[in-house]
Motif scaffolding. Structure first.
Motif, PDB file in Angstrom:
ATOM      1  N   THR A 162      -6.008   2.825  -4.084  1.00 33.76           N
ATOM      2  CA  THR A 162      -5.137   1.678  -3.807  1.00 33.76           C
ATOM      3  C   THR A 162      -4.754   1.012  -5.115  1.00 33.76           C
ATOM      4  O   THR A 162      -5.463   1.143  -6.117  1.00 33.76           O
ATOM      5  N   ASP A 163      -3.628   0.301  -5.103  1.00 37.22           N
ATOM      6  CA  ASP A 163      -3.244  -0.505  -6.252  1.00 37.22           C
ATOM      7  C   ASP A 163      -3.379  -1.990  -5.941  1.00 37.22           C
ATOM      8  O   ASP A 163      -2.841  -2.835  -6.652  1.00 37.22           O
ATOM      9  N   GLU A 223       1.984  -1.562  -3.804  1.00 41.86           N
ATOM     10  CA  GLU A 223       2.996  -0.833  -3.040  1.00 41.86           C
ATOM     11  C   GLU A 223       2.405   0.331  -2.255  1.00 41.86           C
ATOM     12  O   GLU A 223       3.049   0.874  -1.368  1.00 41.86           O
ATOM     13  N   LYS A 224       1.160   0.721  -2.585  1.00 44.30           N
ATOM     14  CA  LYS A 224       0.534   1.856  -1.899  1.00 44.30           C
ATOM     15  C   LYS A 224      -0.038   1.386  -0.564  1.00 44.30           C
ATOM     16  O   LYS A 224      -0.855   0.467  -0.514  1.00 44.30           O
TER      17      LYS A 224
END
Length: 567
Positions: free
Chosen positions: A389-390, A419-420
């Protein structure tokens, strides 16, 4: 390792003569008096690690016992831009110095209460590896060749059987201390860090190792500006009073001044000639030399009862050195159950969900409890974002360490989705000798369009049996931001109270060229969708085209079919 760095001492092997030399050297350098007792009796177990044998980050491996020069560095200060000047021993290789300062800055942001000074990392790095063998590292900070301690096989050292399959130390039988900060693999597995942001946790990289050492020293509720906490931290690294005394002397030396030198040019322990390195500087004789030799410095006579000193008449003689007195160790009282960490509990954290690019509405909150089940204040809790994840905490951090308040609770910083999309974990860990961990599943969902609107205001008209000359274009958005790949249904509808698909009037064409009055379409980049050509049949009138998203957002378009006016 002994062949590379010279003779080194190990716990339990320091002779009385060497210990006396250490005290004499420290006294001469006016370094702060070394603690007379081992204040870390209750801190022997490496925080968060469970190595066998003697518990310490290094497994109590050998270490350099060289003390700093007796003179103060000529160039005070700590800037990495200082010129190469002053005492050679005060110089620290550029990459190594940068790693220590970078670790200090990272800890200042994530565990400010610890107050880690970079000079402490420099002192430990000097004692453990001679500052990565004098700064022999590549451009990324990785040692040019592995720095390995001896096998911890119980023969003079701790007995630690292999824990990493030889992955770090090349030894599949016993563990060895690895890298410039000499972590044993089992401790690195718990405390390893990615200090240079390359996606790896490498004990042979000075940036990774320095940050890991900093976090290890800051374990628990230590405040390293307090002398007792600093002593406990150093002894948890290598449980030896001799080790603490040596690290303390270098720590004081570096605090009085240092400067940057090029990588690979740092000073290593001096070779005394026999392939070994003297653990302490050899005191220069002060007696006169027959035949006219001069002594480097005059030796003062013992103080007179009335104060002051006077030179000895005639030939100088060595002063009588009074053996150092050792204060009996002060027993460290065992912590009471009310002071001892017992468990970590969820304090009401809700469901962790967020739309891409937005902050999570819930924040993780935990409560530390003591052995009696009561709230425990000032307990360090490390929150971490785990998984593909970001999503990040404030300032782009994926790991943050905070301390509980008087009620035993602490809340993680606001977590913001990237955005992920998809699920990941948020964890909270507290405790040192017996850590407790909690985890929560967090979910990031894609943006869903809440609005669909026409991009133009042109009237759409066509003559019977002709094609509409202007194309219909719409844009789907979420809070004003275009949403790509949004499903849109376009339908020619009747004007009845309950609209249905119209069987007459304007139409689209399918792949075979046959009329159709409903199409399923998808928006492109930035949420924009341009509809295919629309054709009019022979029936004049005003018709309605409805466009609807899956979330229920709707827009209608008026289509007029009318004959062209007579010329």
């Amino acid at each position: 390792m002994a062949a590379q760095f010279g003779r080194r001492l190990r716990r339990g092997a320091t002779t009385t003569a060497v210990a006396a030399a250490a005290v004499a050297a420290l006294s001469a350098s006016q370094a702060p008096a070394a603690p007379q007792s081992d204040t870390a009796a209750g801190d022997q177990a490496a925080a968060g690690a469970t190595p066998s044998g003697d518990s310490a980050a290094t497994g109590n491996s050998p270490y350099h016992t060289d003390l700093p020069p007796l003179n103060t560095p000529n160039k005070p200060g700590a800037s990495v831009n200082l010129p190469v000047t002053g005492s050679a021993e005060a110089g620290i290789p550029a990459s190594v110095l940068a790693a220590y300062k970078r670790a200090e800055q990272e800890l200042a942001g994530t565990d400010a209460a610890c107050r880690l000074p970079w000079q402490l990392l420099a002192a430990i790095g000097k004692v453990e590896s001679g500052q990565a063998r004098g700064g022999k590292v590549d451009a990324n900070g990785t040692t040019l060749s592995p720095i390995l301690g001896p096998a911890l096989n119980g023969q003079g050292f701790a007995l630690i059987k292999d824990t990493d399959g030889g992955a770090y130390d090349g030894d599949s039988t016993h563990d060895r201390a690895v890298g410039p900060m000499q972590f044993i693999p089992s401790t690195w597995a718990t405390w390893g860090q990615d200090g240079n942001g390359d996606g790896r946790k490498d004990p042979n990289n000075i940036h990774d190792a320095a940050l890991a050492a900093g976090r290890y020293l800051c374990a628990g509720t230590r405040d390293l500006s307090v002398a007792a906490d600093l002593d406990r931290a150093v002894l948890s690294y290598n449980h030896s009073t001799e080790y603490l005394r040596t690290v303390r002397s270098w720590f004081d030396y570096y605090k009085r001044g240092t400067h940057e030198v090029p990588d690979g040019t740092g000073v290593l322990p001096a070779d005394t000639g026999g392939g070994t390195t003297s653990p302490f500087p050899t005191p220069t004789p002060t007696t006169g030399t027959p035949g006219g030799g001069t002594s480097p410095s005059p030796t003062p006579s013992p103080s007179k009862p009335g104060g002051g000193t006077s030179p000895s008449p005639g030939t100088s003689t060595p002063p009588t050195t009074k053996p150092p007195t050792t204060k009996p160790p002060t027993p460290t009282p065992a912590p009471t159950p009310s002071e001892t960490f017992g468990s970590l509990e969820d304090a009401g954290t809700g469901t962790l969900t967020a739309t891409a690019g937005e902050a999570f509405g819930e924040r993780v909150t935990v409560r530390a409890e003591n052995k009696l089940g009561k709230p425990l204040a000032r307990t360090s809790v490390t929150f971490a974002v785990v998984g593909a994840t970001d999503a990040r905490f404030a300032d782009g951090k994926s790991t943050v360490t905070l301390r509980t308040g008087a009620d035993g609770t602490v809340t993680a910083p606001v977590l913001t989705a990237g955005e992920k999309t998809g699920v990941f974990k948020v964890t909270a860990v507290a405790g040192t000798t017996q850590p407790r961990a909690l985890s929560w599943t967090a979910n990031v969902t894609a943006r869903v369009a809440d609005t669909i609107a026409l991009t133009g205001e042109k009237a759409l008209t066509a003559a019977p049996g002709a094609e509409f000359t202007d194309r219909v274009e719409v844009r789907t958005t979420y809070k004003g931001m275009g949403v790509a790949d949004t499903a849109v249904t376009a339908t020619m509808i009747t004007d009845a109270g309950t609209p249905a698909e119209n069987d007459k009037g304007p139409y689209f064409e399918d792949a075979a060229g046959d009329p159709v009055r409903t199409l399923n379409l998808t928006t492109g980049a930035d949420g924009v969708l341009e509809l295919p050509e629309i054709y009019a049949d022979d029936t004049e009138g005003t018709y309605t085209l409805r466009l609807t998203t899956a979330s229920g957002a709707t827009v209608t378009v008026e289509l007029k079919v009318e004959a062209a006016p007579a010329a």
